[in-house]
Enzyme design. Structure first.
Site, mmCIF file in Angstrom:
data_model
loop_
_atom_site.group_PDB
_atom_site.id
_atom_site.type_symbol
_atom_site.label_atom_id
_atom_site.label_comp_id
_atom_site.label_asym_id
_atom_site.label_seq_id
_atom_site.Cartn_x
_atom_site.Cartn_y
_atom_site.Cartn_z
ATOM 1 N N ARG A 46 -10.902 4.706 -11.122
ATOM 2 C CA ARG A 46 -10.201 3.648 -9.927
ATOM 3 C C ARG A 46 -10.294 4.400 -8.922
ATOM 4 N NH1 ARG A 46 -6.756 6.602 -8.763
ATOM 5 N NH2 ARG A 46 -6.409 5.426 -6.842
ATOM 6 N N GLY A 47 -10.124 3.747 -7.637
ATOM 7 C CA GLY A 47 -10.003 4.242 -6.412
ATOM 8 C C GLY A 47 -11.380 3.666 -6.093
ATOM 9 N N ALA A 48 -11.319 3.107 -4.797
ATOM 10 C CA ALA A 48 -12.801 2.470 -4.108
ATOM 11 C C ALA A 48 -13.896 3.390 -4.216
ATOM 12 C CB ALA A 48 -12.558 2.120 -2.786
ATOM 13 N N GLN A 195 0.118 4.907 -9.686
ATOM 14 C CA GLN A 195 -0.911 5.607 -9.358
ATOM 15 C C GLN A 195 -0.112 6.680 -8.560
ATOM 16 O OE1 GLN A 195 -0.914 2.463 -8.863
ATOM 17 N NE2 GLN A 195 -3.186 1.743 -9.071
ATOM 18 N N ASP A 236 -9.483 0.096 0.475
ATOM 19 C CA ASP A 236 -10.524 -0.554 -0.364
ATOM 20 C C ASP A 236 -11.436 -1.563 0.502
ATOM 21 O OD1 ASP A 236 -8.011 -0.128 -1.941
ATOM 22 O OD2 ASP A 236 -9.501 -0.119 -3.410
ATOM 23 N N LYS A 247 -3.976 -0.792 -1.352
ATOM 24 C CA LYS A 247 -3.168 -1.124 -2.486
ATOM 25 C C LYS A 247 -1.833 -1.772 -2.444
ATOM 26 C CE LYS A 247 -3.371 -0.387 -6.210
ATOM 27 N NZ LYS A 247 -3.439 -1.296 -7.029
HETATM 28 O O1 MRU Z 1 -6.171 -0.359 -7.923
HETATM 29 P P1 MRU Z 1 -6.486 1.022 -7.197
HETATM 30 O O2 MRU Z 1 -5.894 1.992 -7.993
HETATM 31 O O3 MRU Z 1 -8.143 1.157 -7.727
HETATM 32 O O4 MRU Z 1 -6.386 1.288 -6.020
HETATM 33 C C1 MRU Z 1 -6.738 2.255 -5.318
HETATM 34 C C2 MRU Z 1 -6.489 2.157 -3.620
HETATM 35 O O5 MRU Z 1 -5.829 1.206 -3.202
HETATM 36 C C3 MRU Z 1 -6.726 3.198 -2.997
HETATM 37 O O6 MRU Z 1 -5.739 3.497 -1.930
HETATM 38 C C4 MRU Z 1 -8.094 3.101 -2.263
HETATM 39 O O7 MRU Z 1 -8.884 2.636 -3.465
HETATM 40 C C5 MRU Z 1 -8.563 4.409 -1.431
HETATM 41 S S1 MRU Z 1 -8.928 5.503 -2.706
HETATM 42 C C6 MRU Z 1 -9.735 6.844 -2.005
#
Ligand code: MRU
Length: 349
Positions: A46-48, A195, A236, A247
């Protein structure tokens, strides 16, 4: 190890399973692109930035598994894989950005099937390495804004786990700490999947950076105390006017920061910018299974009554006027965002 790594010996993708951290450290081995799509959907990865690179390696797995004897046929197989991978999560633009880049490479002239398969893998590896290098540059720009003694509120997880390595917003905090600045992080727990409490706290602990986990609804209290100096979060997808999808909970955090004159920074690589969308209103917001909200237990018992219903949007939109600046690998971007974002991103592409 990195959050995700290509295993050159067995030709498969290895990822850290983020669903079971921090109580277990497990490596998932993915040997086909459908498994990669499922790992993204279920948030094992997970994470963009991390899901973008995972999808790129998914394309490498699709290429490898293809029995195509012609380049044309292999390209068709890759398109099918890209379609499925692209549907795994809707909000982070990095996913479609990575897939588009892989398909563009697939369409370049090649001698034959073997060469194309090799090129696809090399491109995925390059994307992974670029992600780490980009994050290092972001950290360098961002750390200049961090002062000795800063108390920082951080939302979700933007650390090494959300990227291939190093992280974005958390990477800035890490570099500031390495530079000898005394920083203290208030870690939003980040309901419903936590998270912050699970992943950010785990990363900060390993890095030896002082932190306290706070429940998401405590952020306003701390911001109004006058003791918080900065708010940092990731992104994201960023629309052309600078509205940020991030998020769920980021919007409320940015509102409270603005009301208390605390600067709020969104940190991201420019691959997260989507100039095709005029504003945040057009960004698709993922709504996940209600079960993720209802799973909460207290003293071993479900909190909500049996058969309760719930809503579970995974992201929200923070309007650009609540954000002090963007921190990217192209430098710090300040308002007017419409003009300044387009200039930086156009220069990049
Ligand atoms: O649902 P997730 O855990 O994938 O969401 C992640 C986020 O919102 C992060 O803040 C975003 O992807 C930036 S990560 C460098």
């Amino acid at each position: 190890m990195r959050t995700l790594e290509w295993d050159y010996q067995y030709k498969r993708l290895k990822i850290i399973d983020q669903r079971v951290l921090p109580s277990q450290f497990e490596i998932l081995t993915l040997d086909n692109y459908k498994a990669v799509a499922e790992a993204i959907r279920s948030m094992a990865v997970r994470g963009a930035p991390a899901i973008g690179v995972a999808a790129a390696f998914g394309m490498a797995l699709a290429a490898q598994a293809s029995s195509a004897s012609t380049v044309e046929h292999l390209r068709k197989n890759l398109q099918v894989a890209a379609q499925l991978l692209g549907k795994s999560r809707p909000t982070a633009i990095n996913l479609s950005w990575a897939l588009k880049r892989m398909l563009a490479i697939a369409n370049k002239p090649v001698e034959g099937v073997l060469e194309l398969k090799e090129r696809i893998l090399m491109a995925a590896q390059q994307m992974a390495d670029e992600d780490v290098a980009t994050n290092r540059v972001i950290a360098k720009y961002g750390a200049e804004l961090i002062a000795d003694g800063d108390m920082i509120i951080h939302h979700c997880n933007t650390g090494a786990l959300a990227t291939v390595d190093w992280g974005t917003a958390l990477g800035i905090i890490r570099l500031a700490h390495e530079q000898g600045k005394r920083v203290h992080v208030l870690v939003d727990e980040t309901r419903p999947l936590l998270q912050g409490a699970r992943l950010t706290a785990w990363e900060l602990q390993q890095l030896g950076i002082p932190y306290d986990i706070i429940s998401d609804n405590a952020a306003g209290y701390f911001l109004s105390s006058g003791k918080v100096h900065k708010v940092l979060f990731g992104a994201d997808r960023v629309a052309r006017n600078g509205d940020v999808a991030n998020k769920i909970g980021t919007y409320m955090l940015a509102l409270a920061a603005k009301d208390n004159d605390v600067p709020a920074y969104s940190v991201f690589p420019t691959s997260t910018v989507d100039l095709s969308l005029p504003s945040g209103k057009e960004i698709p917001i993922e709504e996940r299974d209600a079960e993720e909200v209802l799973a909460l237990q207290l003293r071993g018992k479900a909190v909500a009554p049996q058969a309760a219903s719930a809503r579970n949007p995974a992201f929200d939109i923070t309007p650009h006027h609540l954000i002090t600046a963007f921190i990217t690998e192209k430098g710090i971007i300040v308002p007017p965002y419409e003009k300044n974002l387009a200039e930086k991103v156009a220069a990049q592409r």
